[in-house]
Design a protein around this motif. Structure first.
Motif, PDB file in Angstrom:
ATOM      1  N   TYR A 366      54.526  45.630  29.948  1.00  0.00           N
ATOM      2  CA  TYR A 366      54.708  44.464  30.825  1.00  0.00           C
ATOM      3  C   TYR A 366      55.135  44.961  32.209  1.00  0.00           C
ATOM      4  CZ  TYR A 366      55.082  42.128  26.269  1.00  0.00           C
ATOM      5  OH  TYR A 366      54.854  41.679  24.986  1.00  0.00           O
ATOM      6  N   ILE A 367      54.289  44.741  33.216  1.00  0.00           N
ATOM      7  CA  ILE A 367      54.644  45.092  34.598  1.00  0.00           C
ATOM      8  C   ILE A 367      54.325  43.909  35.509  1.00  0.00           C
ATOM      9  CG2 ILE A 367      54.704  47.077  36.163  1.00  0.00           C
ATOM     10  CD1 ILE A 367      52.848  48.553  34.414  1.00  0.00           C
ATOM     11  N   PHE A 368      54.296  42.691  34.972  1.00  0.00           N
ATOM     12  CA  PHE A 368      53.888  41.537  35.780  1.00  0.00           C
ATOM     13  C   PHE A 368      54.978  41.146  36.789  1.00  0.00           C
ATOM     14  CE2 PHE A 368      55.865  39.807  31.932  1.00  0.00           C
ATOM     15  CZ  PHE A 368      56.753  38.878  32.436  1.00  0.00           C
ATOM     16  N   SER A 369      54.552  40.382  37.794  1.00  0.00           N
ATOM     17  CA  SER A 369      55.445  39.861  38.838  1.00  0.00           C
ATOM     18  C   SER A 369      56.173  40.977  39.568  1.00  0.00           C
ATOM     19  CB  SER A 369      56.441  38.865  38.234  1.00  0.00           C
ATOM     20  OG  SER A 369      55.785  37.718  37.761  1.00  0.00           O
ATOM     21  N   ASN A 370      55.392  41.915  40.124  1.00  0.00           N
ATOM     22  CA  ASN A 370      55.893  42.921  41.042  1.00  0.00           C
ATOM     23  C   ASN A 370      55.014  42.893  42.291  1.00  0.00           C
ATOM     24  OD1 ASN A 370      58.191  44.738  39.918  1.00  0.00           O
ATOM     25  ND2 ASN A 370      56.848  44.420  38.154  1.00  0.00           N
ATOM     26  N   GLN A 371      55.011  43.973  43.042  1.00  0.00           N
ATOM     27  CA  GLN A 371      54.188  44.063  44.247  1.00  0.00           C
ATOM     28  C   GLN A 371      53.293  45.300  44.192  1.00  0.00           C
ATOM     29  OE1 GLN A 371      56.669  43.667  47.771  1.00  0.00           O
ATOM     30  NE2 GLN A 371      58.000  42.202  46.733  1.00  0.00           N
ATOM     31  N   LEU A 372      52.823  45.611  43.000  1.00  0.00           N
ATOM     32  CA  LEU A 372      51.978  46.780  42.817  1.00  0.00           C
ATOM     33  C   LEU A 372      50.621  46.557  43.470  1.00  0.00           C
ATOM     34  CD1 LEU A 372      52.834  47.413  39.067  1.00  0.00           C
ATOM     35  CD2 LEU A 372      53.767  48.610  41.047  1.00  0.00           C
ATOM     36  N   ASN A 373      50.076  47.623  44.044  1.00  0.00           N
ATOM     37  CA  ASN A 373      48.770  47.525  44.689  1.00  0.00           C
ATOM     38  C   ASN A 373      47.873  48.670  44.219  1.00  0.00           C
ATOM     39  OD1 ASN A 373      49.679  49.792  46.197  1.00  0.00           O
ATOM     40  ND2 ASN A 373      50.603  48.435  47.698  1.00  0.00           N
ATOM     41  N   GLY A 374      46.735  48.796  44.858  1.00  0.00           N
ATOM     42  CA  GLY A 374      45.781  49.814  44.435  1.00  0.00           C
ATOM     43  C   GLY A 374      44.955  49.339  43.254  1.00  0.00           C
ATOM     44  N   THR A 375      44.271  50.244  42.635  1.00  0.00           N
ATOM     45  CA  THR A 375      43.400  49.908  41.517  1.00  0.00           C
ATOM     46  C   THR A 375      44.104  50.148  40.183  1.00  0.00           C
ATOM     47  OG1 THR A 375      42.461  52.138  41.505  1.00  0.00           O
ATOM     48  CG2 THR A 375      41.342  50.476  42.837  1.00  0.00           C
ATOM     49  N   ILE A 376      43.559  49.564  39.145  1.00  0.00           N
ATOM     50  CA  ILE A 376      44.078  49.805  37.792  1.00  0.00           C
ATOM     51  C   ILE A 376      43.631  51.196  37.363  1.00  0.00           C
ATOM     52  CG2 ILE A 376      44.035  49.029  35.399  1.00  0.00           C
ATOM     53  CD1 ILE A 376      43.392  46.246  36.414  1.00  0.00           C
ATOM     54  N   PRO A 377      44.556  52.097  37.004  1.00  0.00           N
ATOM     55  CA  PRO A 377      44.143  53.468  36.672  1.00  0.00           C
ATOM     56  C   PRO A 377      43.276  53.519  35.413  1.00  0.00           C
ATOM     57  CG  PRO A 377      46.457  53.131  36.162  1.00  0.00           C
ATOM     58  CD  PRO A 377      46.013  51.915  36.913  1.00  0.00           C
ATOM     59  N   VAL A 378      42.279  54.368  35.465  1.00  0.00           N
ATOM     60  CA  VAL A 378      41.381  54.540  34.321  1.00  0.00           C
ATOM     61  C   VAL A 378      42.136  55.073  33.114  1.00  0.00           C
ATOM     62  CG1 VAL A 378      39.318  55.760  33.519  1.00  0.00           C
ATOM     63  CG2 VAL A 378      39.444  54.928  35.870  1.00  0.00           C
ATOM     64  N   SER A 379      43.245  55.784  33.361  1.00  0.00           N
ATOM     65  CA  SER A 379      43.987  56.418  32.264  1.00  0.00           C
ATOM     66  C   SER A 379      44.594  55.400  31.305  1.00  0.00           C
ATOM     67  CB  SER A 379      45.105  57.303  32.837  1.00  0.00           C
ATOM     68  OG  SER A 379      46.023  56.524  33.597  1.00  0.00           O
ATOM     69  N   LEU A 380      44.757  54.136  31.715  1.00  0.00           N
ATOM     70  CA  LEU A 380      45.303  53.143  30.792  1.00  0.00           C
ATOM     71  C   LEU A 380      44.371  52.926  29.611  1.00  0.00           C
ATOM     72  CD1 LEU A 380      46.845  50.363  33.083  1.00  0.00           C
ATOM     73  CD2 LEU A 380      47.971  52.300  31.995  1.00  0.00           C
ATOM     74  N   GLY A 381      43.132  53.293  29.761  1.00  0.00           N
ATOM     75  CA  GLY A 381      42.185  53.185  28.655  1.00  0.00           C
ATOM     76  C   GLY A 381      42.447  54.172  27.538  1.00  0.00           C
ATOM     77  N   GLN A 382      43.389  55.112  27.760  1.00  0.00           N
ATOM     78  CA  GLN A 382      43.733  56.084  26.726  1.00  0.00           C
ATOM     79  C   GLN A 382      44.824  55.577  25.779  1.00  0.00           C
ATOM     80  OE1 GLN A 382      44.878  59.654  28.786  1.00  0.00           O
ATOM     81  NE2 GLN A 382      43.067  59.637  30.105  1.00  0.00           N
ATOM     82  N   LEU A 383      45.414  54.431  26.097  1.00  0.00           N
ATOM     83  CA  LEU A 383      46.514  53.908  25.289  1.00  0.00           C
ATOM     84  C   LEU A 383      45.950  53.217  24.056  1.00  0.00           C
ATOM     85  CD1 LEU A 383      48.715  52.438  28.181  1.00  0.00           C
ATOM     86  CD2 LEU A 383      48.874  54.694  27.109  1.00  0.00           C
ATOM     87  N   SER A 384      45.552  54.004  23.099  1.00  0.00           N
ATOM     88  CA  SER A 384      44.833  53.487  21.937  1.00  0.00           C
ATOM     89  C   SER A 384      45.686  52.588  21.047  1.00  0.00           C
ATOM     90  CB  SER A 384      44.277  54.655  21.116  1.00  0.00           C
ATOM     91  OG  SER A 384      45.336  55.539  20.735  1.00  0.00           O
ATOM     92  N   SER A 385      47.027  52.680  21.160  1.00  0.00           N
ATOM     93  CA  SER A 385      47.901  51.844  20.325  1.00  0.00           C
ATOM     94  C   SER A 385      48.286  50.543  21.022  1.00  0.00           C
ATOM     95  CB  SER A 385      49.178  52.615  19.964  1.00  0.00           C
ATOM     96  OG  SER A 385      48.874  53.805  19.258  1.00  0.00           O
ATOM     97  N   LEU A 386      47.841  50.364  22.242  1.00  0.00           N
ATOM     98  CA  LEU A 386      48.271  49.214  23.038  1.00  0.00           C
ATOM     99  C   LEU A 386      47.768  47.911  22.436  1.00  0.00           C
ATOM    100  CD1 LEU A 386      49.960  48.964  25.634  1.00  0.00           C
ATOM    101  CD2 LEU A 386      47.817  48.687  26.901  1.00  0.00           C
TER     102      LEU A 386
END
Length: 1120
Positions: A366-386
């Motif tokens: 959970y990282i909602f309601s912040n001020q993060l910018n840029g693109t969603i990193p491709v590496s999040l696709g490695q979180l196979s247990s998510l």
């Protein structure tokens, strides 16, 4: 092998116990057979056949429970009973039976959430073998313990839960901590405890070495960390959440080597350095919750020599709802065993680090309601247990990476409220476990093929603001489990598809699209239907109650729905919110339908801006749950029905823009209103003083009626418009919409209206002075008392209204000076005191200098002087300071600077001027285009000027007729005035007022012409034309082979050379003057709001004259 059967004596005891119970659950249905050992909830000893366990627990708090008004003492016959569980049932506030203290064989006693009441009997201290005692009270504070001395007798006690009791007055509470050597689990949540209750000098050196689980959450511990925890070295679980701890973290926490779970959420900690140390020095820590604290600033970016042991054990980290700033740090990727990470509701910025993709055990992020910018990193696709990924409410951009489509275990994906741009089929390629998808409120373009079928079966799908731009996506037909569908603002066109009826939808929101056609059939499972702001036409279905029997919320506002409201709509028993506003509905509300609203729980009824008519039916009083009633913008008439006072929950009453008449009812204070809007009706008589008892009122709008008499002085008691000490009001309106005249304009406010407090009594016949008590309304944002007959002075304390943004006292008979305190209204953005009898110097102040068009705020007050009016006050003549020799050198320097300044201005002007004129001289086509444009602007100006002049002349003529109108004075007539001496003054003032208003109208027309022909607009449009003509002149069409040349004049076709040139130039291009009908499409020199305001003022003036004449006749009749 012998069969175990229960002992008959114990069987009879259980049957007697059953007789004292009321079982509607069926859990005791098996208590009929001969062998009680086989009854549900009963367990017997395998050797002796004695009953050792009685378990009637009800685990579901929403399920039906067993009820009883007593506990039969026959349970004493169960002498070998070790386990007694009566939790989750309802014993109707009876005390805990004293005979429980005689059941000495008990090892386990659970009476939690069973609705027992009163003091816990001390006799329970006799059950010395008791190991588990659960008296959890679910926060009802119905059980109490006055003295814990008896607890110290339970030497075998291992588990004690007294949560929910008020123990703030309990004696010997320390006995629980220091005199129970076997106690390992202690739960005292929500007991109003503080540190002083758990500290005793006698026990300070004692060591509660066996405590493993300590829950002291939801208490009143404040300041420093409780010191009595220091020696609890065996602690594994510590919960101190929801207290007011705010000091630094004590170093002795590092000595609690066994600590695995620490919850300090909902406190007031600010020490980020201490948090970092705690995070990395607790080697066995598995979960840490520091949410809802006051952490501010950035966490350390490097930990150098600090121990990293926690990185190999931490499984849960919660830092949500703080004010942590800075970037997400790469070191988070070192927590190899992390399964749960919540950093939401902070102020984190920068991009999401790629190192998060190394947390292979992560199940929830959970990282909602912040001020993060840029693109969603491709590496999040490695979180196979998510299983859950929520990064909504940030500023992420770019496309959704295809790697996310490989998270086959993902159940919830929320990417809403970002700046993402593209969705492709690869985004969802392998999301086979997906149950909830939210990609709403982005800039997404939906790029999938028409025959695409996703691999998921979602229950919730939210795609608001996605660019679909076609009909309904066909792949939705394959979603057989879908219960929530939101495709708002997606440019979907066409009619509602038939296959929509076959889906198990509970919530359907298709608002803000281009959906057309009638409503024919929808899923019968719907509870919420949103079709606002579409193009729905035709009448509502006559059988809508059969079509949607479970409907709770219906939003059809902003469509083209016509016809009558079907009776069946009112027969939906579950309906809570009904919004049919802004349609073309006609007819009357049910008058002869006595059952209208009897079975209804309707809370919101919005029927505004339709074509409904008739009187309000008396059956309105049946809607006793109604909280919001908006009927404005229709053609209702008559007096308000007395039964409306039965709507005892009504908060918003909006009856504006109708034809209601009569007095404002005196019973109006029976309603708990926050909004009372009666704008533009025909209400008359005085404003009732009962209105002042309505402590929740935030909006009072009686503008454009026929109200008379003074403004009640008790208006200052309207506490709903008074700010509390912390700058807030005690009450807040729910989500609604409301039209209010603020800052001279009609504005529609949509939202909670929490900060809107407004009083509008304009365009009535109110007399008397402005009550000074009105300055008590410190939360007031707008006040409009214009177009009345108010006299006297402006209250001296008007500056107390610090929240005021708009103040309008114009067109009255106010006199005296403008109070200096008005300059202290720092929020004021519109002030109108025009057309009164004010005098003296106009106050000055920083905020008053920022007003739009300040001079117009004071027009029609001949005795006012000072800035911003051109009329100086006495003593304002400026004196010339004498020139001294000492300043000559300074003046020389200034003159030199002025010389070079003027030289720079002159050279720049010349360059710019000849830059334009030179181009026009040298470029023939540009010159033609420029003069053609000037001629077009001249034509338009003449037309607009003539139209404005005609309209102004029409208004002046009407005012002139009104000024010339003199009613015939009957013989022996006596002129009646509120003040005899004021009769000639008022008459003369009114006629001069019409003249001033006529001058004001002329000025407004002149200002409009100047505004419409601003040179900025002329230059912009001229540049556009010249650019287009330049492009046209450079265009050279290719002549096709064997093409035949066609000329506008046949004679010019064969001509060549100069002859052809002269013939073409002599061709008539047509008159430069346009036909009159071409101006039909141009905009009028006024907008609808201005025209409506002027017409309304005219109508009010006429009605005032008619009312004066009527009063004269009535008074004459009385005297005769």
């Amino acid at each position: 092998m012998s069969t175990i059967t229960c002992i008959e004596r114990e069987r009879q005891a259980l049957l007697k116990f059953k007789q004292s119970l009321t079982d509607t659950t069926g859990r005791l249905s098996s208590w009929t057979s001969e062998d009680c050992c086989n009854w549900k909830g009963i367990q017997c000893d395998g050797n002796t056949s004695h009953v050792v366990k009685l378990d009637l627990v009800s685990l579901d708090p929403d399920a039906t429970t067993i009820e009883a008004n007593e506990v039969n003492p026959s349970l004493l016959e169960l002498k070998y009973l070790k386990h007694l569980d009566l939790s989750g049932n309802n014993f109707h506030n009876i005390p805990i039976p004293i005979f429980f203290g005689s059941m000495t064989s008990l090892r386990y006693l659970n009476l939690s959430n069973s609705n027992f009441r009163g003091r816990v009997p001390h006799h329970l201290g006799n059950v010395s073998k008791l190991m588990v005692l659960d008296l959890y009270d679910l926060g009802k504070n119905s059980l109490t313990i006055d003295d814990f001395t008896w607890v110290s007798c339970l030497s075998s006690l291992q588990y004690l839960d007294a949560s929910g009791m008020d123990l703030s007055q309990a004696l010997n509470l320390n006995a629980v901590l220091y005199m129970l050597p076997s106690l390992t689990d202690l739960h005292l949540s929500g007991c109003d405890l503080n540190s002083t209750l758990l500290v005793s000098p006698f026990h300070l050196n004692s060591t509660p070495s066996n405590m493993r689980n300590l829950d002291l959450s939801q208490n009143s511990f404040a300041g420093e960390f409780p010191k009595f925890i220091e020696n609890m070295t065996t602690l594994r679980v510590l919960d101190l959440s929801v207290n007011d701890l705010n000091s630094s973290f004590p170093f002795y926490l590092e000595n609690l080597k066994s600590l695995e779970h620490l919850n300090l959420g909902s406190n007031s900690y600010t020490d980020l350095v201490g948090l970092s140390r705690l995070l990395l020095t607790q080697c066995n820590l598995k979960s840490l919750d520091m949410s809802l604290n006051l952490f501010k600033g950035q966490m350390s970016t490097s930990y150098g020599n600090l121990s990293g042991c926690a990185m190999y054990n931490l499984e849960m980290l919660i830092l949500s709802s703080n004010e942590i700033t800075g970037a997400l740090l790469d070191w988070l990727g070192q927590f190899d065993h992390l399964k749960y990470l919540d950093l939401s509701l902070n102020s984190l910025s920068g991009s999401i680090p790629r190192s998060l993709g190394t947390l292979l055990t992560l199940g929830e992020l959970y990282i909602f309601s912040n001020q993060l910018n840029g693109t969603i990193p491709v590496s999040l696709g490695q979180l196979s247990s998510l299983e859950i990924l929520d990064i909504s409410w940030n500023k992420l951009t770019g496309t959704i990476p295809a790697s996310l489509g490989q998270l086959s275990n993902l159940k919830i994906l929320d990417l809403s409220s970002n700046h993402l741009e593209v969705v492709t089929e690869a985004t969802f390629a392998n999301l086979t476990s997906l149950e909830e998808l939210n990609i709403a409120s982005n800039f997404l373009t939906w790029k999938v093929t028409s025959d695409w079928m996703p691999s998921f079966q979602v229950k919730s799908l939210q795609m608001g603001s996605c660019k679909i731009e076609t009909g309904f996506p066909k792949w939705l037909q394959n979603q057989k489990k879908l219960s929530w569908l939101d495709i708002t603002n997606a440019s979907i066109s066409g009619i509602l598809p038939q296959w929509l009826n076959e889906m198990p939808l509970v919530i359907l929101d298709l608002s803000q699209n281009l959906i057309s056609g009638p409503i024919e059939k929808l899923p019968s499972t719907l509870k919420v239907l949103g079709l606002s702001d579409n193009l729905i036409i035709g009448p509502l279905p006559q059988n809508i109650s059969e079509m949607l029997p479970n409907l709770e919320n219906l939003y059809l506002d902003g469509n083209l729905v016509s016809g009558l409201i079907p009776y069946s709509l009112w027969e939906i028993p579950t309906l809570l919110i009904l919004d049919l506003s802004k349609n073309k509905l006609s007819g009357n509300l049910p008058r002869n339908y006595e059952g209208w609203g009897v079975r209804s729980d309707l809370m919101v009824m919005r029927l505004s801006s339709n074509k409904l008519s008739g009187i309000l039916p008396s059956s309105f009083g049946n809607f006793t749950s109604l909280e919001e009633l908006q009927l404005n913008g229709n053609s209702f008439y008559g007096e308000l029905p007395l039964t409306l006072r039965n709507c005892s929950s009504l908060i918003v009453l909006n009856l504006g823009e109708n034809g209601f008449f009569g007095s404002i009812p005196r019973w109006i204070d029976d309603l708990p209103l926050s909004v009372l809007r009666l704008h533009q009706n025909m209400f008359s008589d005085r404003i009732p003083s009962q209105l002042c008892r309505m402590s929740r009122l935030q909006i009072v709008d009686f503008g454009n009626n026929h109200l008379s008499g003074p403004i009640p002085r008790c208006f200052g008691n309207l506490s709903g418009m008074i700010l509390d000490e912390d700058g807030t009001r005690y009450d807040a309106l729910g989500w609604t919409s409301m039209v209010q005249v603020i800052k001279g304009r009609e504005l529609e406010f949509t939202g909670t209206l929490e900060f809107l407090a407004n009083v509008d009594l304009s365009s009535n016949n109110l007399v008397g002075s402005i009550p000074k008590e009105i300055t008590n309304l410190s939360g007031l944002r707008g006040i409009n008392l214009s177009h009345n007959h108010l006299t006297g002075k402006i209250p001296d304390n008007i500056g107390r209204l610090k929240s005021l943004e708009s103040l309008d006292f114009s067109v009255n008979l106010l006199s005296g000076i403008i109070p200096q305190s008005i300059s202290g209204l720092n929020s004021l953005s519109r002030l109108n005191l025009s057309y009164n009898n004010l005098s003296g110097r106009i106050p000055t102040g920083n905020q008053l200098q920022t007003l739009d068009d300040p001079p117009s705020s004071y027009l029609g007050n001949s005795e006012l002087c000072g800035v911003p009016l051109p009329r100086n006050c006495p003593g304002d003549e400026k004196s010339q300071p004498p020139t001294t020799t000492g300043h000559r050198e300074e003046h020389k320097g200034v003159d030199s600077e002025k010389f070079w300044f003027y030289m720079a201005i002159t050279s720049g002007y010349a360059t710019g001027l000849w830059g334009v004129i030179g181009v026009l001289v040298l470029k023939k086509t540009w010159r033609y285009a420029f003069f053609q444009f000037v001629e077009m602007v001249n034509d338009k100006a003449q037309h607009i000027g003539k139209a404005a002049s005609d309209y102004m002349f029409h208004l002046l003529s009407e005012y002139a007729k009104l000024m010339r109108y003199k009613p015939t004075k009957p013989r022996k007539a006596i002129k009646i005035c509120s003040e005899t001496l004021a009769c000639p003054v008022i008459s003369e003032k009114r006629y001069s007022l019409f003249e001033l208003q006529a001058q004001d109208i002329g000025k407004a027309a002149s200002d409009f012409i100047q505004e419409d022909l601003k040179m900025d607009y002329v230059y912009d449009y001229m540049f556009h034309l010249l650019s287009e003509y330049a492009n046209l002149m450079r265009y050279e069409p290719t002549k096709p082979r064997k093409a035949i040349k066609i000329c506008s004049e046949t004679l010019a076709c064969p001509a060549i050379g100069l002859q052809k040139k002269f013939m073409i130039e002599s061709i008539a291009k047509g008159s430069n003057r346009r036909e009159p009908m071409q101006y039909a499409s141009t905009a009028p020199p006024y907008d609808a709001v201005t025209l409506r305001t002027l017409l309304r003022r005219k109508a009010n003036s006429v009605s005032q004259v008619e009312m004066l004449e009527k009063r004269c006749w009535e008074n004459q009749t009385k005297h005769n």
